[in-house]
Design an enzyme around this catalytic site. Structure first.
Site, PDB file in Angstrom:
ATOM      1  CB  SER A 154      -0.903   0.012   1.242  1.00  0.00           C
ATOM      2  OG  SER A 154      -1.532   1.274   1.414  1.00  0.00           O
TER       3      SER A 154
ATOM      4  CE1 TYR B 157      -3.965  -2.230   5.046  1.00  0.00           C
ATOM      5  CE2 TYR B 157      -3.239  -0.006   4.538  1.00  0.00           C
ATOM      6  CZ  TYR B 157      -3.642  -1.263   4.121  1.00  0.00           C
ATOM      7  OH  TYR B 157      -3.699  -1.544   2.767  1.00  0.00           O
TER       8      TYR B 157
END
Length: 305
Positions: free
Chosen positions: A176, A189
């Site tokens: 990501s 995350y």
């Protein structure tokens, strides 16, 4: 510059540009008949990758926690008409929970039994998080790390020996933008994706001698249920489709970019818009400004909450 220097420089730049174009075209491969393993294949980006790679003629091994949903994907792929131009193969499935690392060794054995080897492993499965660090239990931090970091590296390490033995294979991980920069209220995350980036960067260097490329793909927001299924500080589901997610990239477009990255044996791919891409460079080149912007963002989000 002298009169003869500028033409030489321009000629050199032209030759370099032509060399890069030819190299890129020469490296463009095909996945026809290639054994491709995709984790998190029952929904979202994983499902779209399954569609794209199936249409391109890959031999798929689809992995996920829900056998029923995986079979639905298999049925959809089998019934699809978009893949009729190429020879296609019926997908295989292996059911396991990536977060339960003690079961991954057995899952890897089942994966290898499907075709005897793995050409491409796409580590896609993951979980997101939304929460304030002050209110987040450490068990939630561990849960996110188990799924996003320990799961993918455990499966990768379980399948690597067979690739090294064959001197053939390709490791892909869907990371990501938050594996490169960290934004407020995404601590678990972002931490898991930063760890993922670091591990697979190390792996790339170590696997070069065996001819096994390692590709890290870092998308921005994608139109999936990732935010809906995200965990919060107490472990409950977030249950909200963020505006940024709703306005993100289409999963099909990202899946095609993944296919292209595999065919080109790319090393590091950033799939994000201008602002996230700028933020990545800003974090490196002007960190003080980046930190101020993130602090301002944190205050704004806190007011909204």
């Amino acid at each position: 510059m002298g009169g003869g220097t500028l033409p030489l420089v321009l000629t050199g730049l032209g030759v370099l540009l032509l060399y890069r174009i030819l190299t890129r075209l020469r490296s463009r491969g095909s996945v026809q008949g290639v054994v491709v393993v995709i984790t998190g294949a029952s929904s979202g980006l994983g499902k779209e990758c399954a569609k794209v790679f199936h249409a391109a003629g890959a031999r798929l091994v689809l992995c996920g926690r829900d056998a029923g949903r995986l079979q639905q994907v298999v049925q959809e792929l089998t019934a699809s008409t978009s893949a009729k131009e190429k020879q296609v193969f019926p997908p295989s499935t292996v059911v396991f929970d990536l977060a339960k690392t003690d079961t991954i060794g057995k899952a890897a054995e089942e994966i290898l039994k499907c075709y005897g080897h793995v050409d491409v492993l796409i580590n896609n499965a993951g979980i997101s998080y939304r929460g304030n660090i002050l209110d987040t239990h450490i068990s939630v931090q561990r849960e996110v790390m188990e799924t996003n970091y320990f799961g993918p590296i455990s499966l990768t390490q379980a399948l690597l020996p067979s690739m090294v033995h064959r001197r053939s294979g390709h490791i892909v991980v869907i990371s990501s933008v938050q594996g490169k920069i960290a934004i407020p209220y995404r601590s678990a995350y972002a931490a898991s994706k930063h760890a993922t980036q670091a591990f697979f960067d190390c792996l790339r260097a170590e696997m070069e001698q065996y001819g096994i490329p390692v590709t890290v793909i870092s998308p921005g927001y994608i139109q999936t249920n990732l935010s809906v299924n995200a965990v919060t500080g107490d472990g409950s589901k977030y249950g909200v489709l963020d505006k940024t997610t709703a306005a993100g990239q289409k999963p099909k477009d990202v899946a095609h970019a993944v296919l292209e990255a595999v065919c080109q044996r790319s090393s590091d791919v950033l799939l994000a818009g201008p602002l996230p891409s700028l933020a990545v460079y800003l974090r490196t080149l002007w960190p003080a400004l980046f930190f101020k912007l993130m602090s301002s963002r944190a205050r704004k989000e806190q007011k909204v909450k």
